[in-house]
Motif scaffolding. Structure first.
Motif, mmCIF file in Angstrom:
data_model
loop_
_atom_site.group_PDB
_atom_site.id
_atom_site.type_symbol
_atom_site.label_atom_id
_atom_site.label_comp_id
_atom_site.label_asym_id
_atom_site.label_seq_id
_atom_site.Cartn_x
_atom_site.Cartn_y
_atom_site.Cartn_z
ATOM 1 N N SER A 36 -30.517 28.948 -35.141
ATOM 2 C CA SER A 36 -31.251 29.174 -33.949
ATOM 3 C C SER A 36 -31.823 27.610 -33.363
ATOM 4 C CB SER A 36 -32.570 29.984 -34.091
ATOM 5 O OG SER A 36 -33.392 30.089 -32.988
ATOM 6 N N GLY A 37 -31.531 27.467 -32.167
ATOM 7 C CA GLY A 37 -32.067 26.175 -31.513
ATOM 8 C C GLY A 37 -30.841 25.207 -31.593
ATOM 9 N N ASP A 38 -29.778 25.443 -32.322
ATOM 10 C CA ASP A 38 -28.678 24.383 -32.319
ATOM 11 C C ASP A 38 -27.743 24.822 -31.465
ATOM 12 O OD1 ASP A 38 -29.678 22.992 -34.366
ATOM 13 O OD2 ASP A 38 -28.829 23.604 -35.927
ATOM 14 N N VAL A 39 -26.520 24.248 -31.377
ATOM 15 C CA VAL A 39 -25.596 24.432 -30.369
ATOM 16 C C VAL A 39 -24.220 24.837 -30.913
ATOM 17 C CG1 VAL A 39 -26.382 23.051 -28.467
ATOM 18 C CG2 VAL A 39 -24.804 22.156 -30.369
ATOM 19 N N ARG A 40 -23.404 25.502 -30.503
ATOM 20 C CA ARG A 40 -22.284 25.935 -31.029
ATOM 21 C C ARG A 40 -21.067 25.631 -30.299
ATOM 22 N NH1 ARG A 40 -23.059 32.390 -32.994
ATOM 23 N NH2 ARG A 40 -25.407 32.099 -33.524
ATOM 24 N N ALA A 41 -19.850 25.191 -31.006
ATOM 25 C CA ALA A 41 -18.675 24.909 -30.445
ATOM 26 C C ALA A 41 -17.453 25.108 -31.371
ATOM 27 C CB ALA A 41 -18.675 23.617 -30.029
ATOM 28 N N ASP A 42 -16.621 25.639 -31.010
ATOM 29 C CA ASP A 42 -15.363 25.701 -31.903
ATOM 30 C C ASP A 42 -14.398 24.506 -31.515
ATOM 31 O OD1 ASP A 42 -12.947 26.492 -32.969
ATOM 32 O OD2 ASP A 42 -12.775 28.459 -32.193
ATOM 33 N N LEU A 43 -14.079 23.966 -32.597
ATOM 34 C CA LEU A 43 -13.172 22.645 -32.300
ATOM 35 C C LEU A 43 -11.747 23.051 -32.010
ATOM 36 C CD1 LEU A 43 -14.214 19.985 -35.227
ATOM 37 C CD2 LEU A 43 -14.753 19.948 -32.788
ATOM 38 N N THR A 44 -11.326 24.148 -32.275
ATOM 39 C CA THR A 44 -10.037 24.574 -31.828
ATOM 40 C C THR A 44 -10.092 25.193 -30.484
ATOM 41 O OG1 THR A 44 -10.254 26.939 -32.515
ATOM 42 C CG2 THR A 44 -9.504 25.224 -34.206
ATOM 43 N N ASP A 45 -11.351 25.308 -29.815
ATOM 44 C CA ASP A 45 -11.308 25.503 -28.363
ATOM 45 C C ASP A 45 -11.966 24.657 -27.250
ATOM 46 O OD1 ASP A 45 -11.848 27.014 -25.841
ATOM 47 O OD2 ASP A 45 -13.241 28.152 -26.714
ATOM 48 N N PRO A 46 -11.122 23.667 -26.656
ATOM 49 C CA PRO A 46 -11.450 22.644 -25.825
ATOM 50 C C PRO A 46 -12.522 23.168 -24.811
ATOM 51 C CG PRO A 46 -9.127 22.560 -26.169
ATOM 52 C CD PRO A 46 -9.566 23.712 -26.712
ATOM 53 N N VAL A 47 -12.464 24.204 -24.338
ATOM 54 C CA VAL A 47 -13.671 24.823 -23.569
ATOM 55 C C VAL A 47 -14.752 24.916 -24.124
ATOM 56 C CG1 VAL A 47 -13.981 26.717 -21.951
ATOM 57 C CG2 VAL A 47 -11.763 25.826 -21.894
ATOM 58 N N SER A 48 -14.816 25.333 -25.240
ATOM 59 C CA SER A 48 -16.079 25.668 -26.009
ATOM 60 C C SER A 48 -16.653 24.036 -26.197
ATOM 61 C CB SER A 48 -15.782 26.311 -27.260
ATOM 62 O OG SER A 48 -16.942 26.188 -28.166
ATOM 63 N N VAL A 49 -15.832 23.150 -26.510
ATOM 64 C CA VAL A 49 -16.402 21.856 -26.785
ATOM 65 C C VAL A 49 -16.856 21.103 -25.685
ATOM 66 C CG1 VAL A 49 -15.683 19.395 -27.628
ATOM 67 C CG2 VAL A 49 -14.889 21.467 -28.850
ATOM 68 N N ASP A 50 -16.097 21.248 -24.337
ATOM 69 C CA ASP A 50 -16.419 20.965 -23.297
ATOM 70 C C ASP A 50 -17.867 21.052 -22.821
ATOM 71 O OD1 ASP A 50 -15.471 19.009 -20.848
ATOM 72 O OD2 ASP A 50 -16.387 20.995 -20.070
ATOM 73 N N ALA A 51 -18.045 22.450 -23.013
ATOM 74 C CA ALA A 51 -19.262 23.057 -22.586
ATOM 75 C C ALA A 51 -20.493 22.635 -23.522
ATOM 76 C CB ALA A 51 -19.141 24.575 -22.692
ATOM 77 N N MET A 52 -20.317 22.359 -24.763
ATOM 78 C CA MET A 52 -21.193 21.780 -25.767
ATOM 79 C C MET A 52 -21.867 20.399 -25.174
ATOM 80 S SD MET A 52 -21.129 20.752 -29.562
ATOM 81 C CE MET A 52 -19.936 19.478 -29.431
ATOM 82 N N ILE A 53 -20.603 19.605 -25.025
ATOM 83 C CA ILE A 53 -21.041 18.040 -24.546
ATOM 84 C C ILE A 53 -21.783 18.235 -23.192
ATOM 85 C CG2 ILE A 53 -20.210 15.980 -23.859
ATOM 86 C CD1 ILE A 53 -20.262 16.640 -26.719
ATOM 87 N N ALA A 54 -21.355 19.060 -22.280
ATOM 88 C CA ALA A 54 -21.954 19.188 -20.778
ATOM 89 C C ALA A 54 -23.233 19.656 -20.943
ATOM 90 C CB ALA A 54 -21.031 20.003 -20.065
ATOM 91 N N LEU A 89 -9.966 15.080 -30.322
ATOM 92 C CA LEU A 89 -9.484 14.658 -29.050
ATOM 93 C C LEU A 89 -10.258 15.397 -27.991
ATOM 94 C CD1 LEU A 89 -5.616 14.416 -29.519
ATOM 95 C CD2 LEU A 89 -7.161 12.567 -29.382
ATOM 96 N N ALA A 90 -10.436 16.821 -28.390
ATOM 97 C CA ALA A 90 -11.282 17.586 -27.408
ATOM 98 C C ALA A 90 -12.790 17.249 -26.989
ATOM 99 C CB ALA A 90 -11.223 19.194 -27.823
ATOM 100 N N LEU A 91 -13.141 16.703 -28.179
ATOM 101 C CA LEU A 91 -14.723 16.360 -28.095
ATOM 102 C C LEU A 91 -14.757 15.029 -27.484
ATOM 103 C CD1 LEU A 91 -17.681 16.163 -29.245
ATOM 104 C CD2 LEU A 91 -16.625 14.812 -31.147
#
Length: 312
Positions: A36-54, A89-91
């Motif tokens: 709880s309170g952290d962020v989530r991202a799936d490294l195999t999903d560039p959309v997920s990674v992009d959303a985390m950084i944004a 690379l996605a990150l």
């Protein structure tokens, strides 16, 4: 400063979060994970990674997340490439898109030197990458890609740590595997027989907390190094794996018969791997500070607690 740590729930990540909190008490630390309170991202999903950084928009990022076990990468090479290269690379693409001023610290690996270790010398950052396994190949691909991107303005430091261990590490690695078996023997949960791989290689071992101190040093606001700089993080004192086992047995006051497990032998193992970290000492002021005896004692205590948990 807002610092994002990918893989914050992993072995190294949990130690790094504590080190960063001590080194940067005013920083906002954000770990990619499931708590709880952290962020989530799936490294195999560039959309997920992009959303985390944004969403996070970090000032700095330490990229630890990945498939770290050599055996796991060998067993599922396609996934290892998707995670270790594709995820990196996605990150990076998301960082360039949303926070181009972010400083990225990439957790690479000394395993990428591979066949270059056969020279018998302690290798510095100029040694040629020559990977001998899938894990090392995926990491060197990401490492070299980031080096090329640094020439185009990516603010990245590549850190190549040598073997590191400590409390909390998975039994997929040699030192904790030894410690787990030793403490199970001591608790009467298995016969006094230890199953091991090749004990003859010599490896340059470090305490994970010393490695985390190197990562933290790379985030100092006053650090002025060129983008793409590489730092080897090593003790410079290779130890025979069999001697590590003997020291753990002595720490725990356990006697056992040693047997070699055929499935634990690696075809590509090299006799000795040692590193030269003078550049890190010169530019980061880094050097190992935790005594090896303390590292082993902490690993034993960690597994004492874990094994006790198995019996409850």
């Amino acid at each position: 400063m807002k610092i994002l740590v990918t893989g914050a729930k992993g072995f190294v990540g949990q130690h790094l979060m504590r080190v960063l909190a001590a080194c940067f008490p005013k920083a906002q630390l954000i770990g990619s994970g499931t708590a709880s309170g952290d962020v989530r991202a799936d490294l195999t999903d560039p959309v997920s990674v992009d959303a985390m950084i944004a969403n996070v928009r970090p000032d700095a990022c330490v990229h630890l997340a990945g498939m770290a076990a050599v055996g796991d990468a060998r067993a599922n090479a396609a996934l290892a490439w998707r995670v270790n290269l594709g995820g990196t690379l996605a990150l990076v693409e998301a960082i360039i898109r949303h926070v181009p001023a972010c400083r990225l610290v990439f957790a690479s690996t000394a395993d990428l030197y591979g066949a270059s270790f056969r020279s018998g010398a302690a290798l510095d950052e100029t040694a040629l990458p020559a990977p001998l396994n899938t894990y090392a190949a995926t990491k060197v691909a990401a490492d070299l890609a980031l080096g090329a991107m640094a020439a185009q303005g990516l603010h990245v430091i590549r850190v190549r740590p040598f073997n590191h261990t400590g409390p909390g590490q998975s039994a997929n690695f040699a030192t904790p595997s030894f410690a787990r078996q030793i403490m199970r023997i001591k608790a009467g949960l298995q016969p006094p027989v230890l199953t091991v791989g090749d004990l003859s290689p010599m490896r340059d071992f470090l305490d994970v907390r010393d490695v985390c101190s190197a990562y933290a040093a790379c985030l100092r606001p006053d650090l002025a190094v060129a983008d793409g700089t590489i730092f080897n993080i090593a003790s410079g004192h290779p130890r025979r794996i069999g001697d590590v086992l003997a020291a753990l047995l002595a720490q725990a006051d356990v006697s056992a018969t040693i047997q070699v497990g055929a499935g634990l032998l690696r075809k590509s193992d090299i006799p000795m791997a040692a590193g030269d970290s003078r550049l890190a000492h010169k530019l980061l002021g880094w050097q190992p500070r935790i005594a090896w005896e303390r590292t082993l004692a902490d690993v034993i205590e960690d597994w004492r607690g874990r094994v006790e948990g198995e019996t409850k």
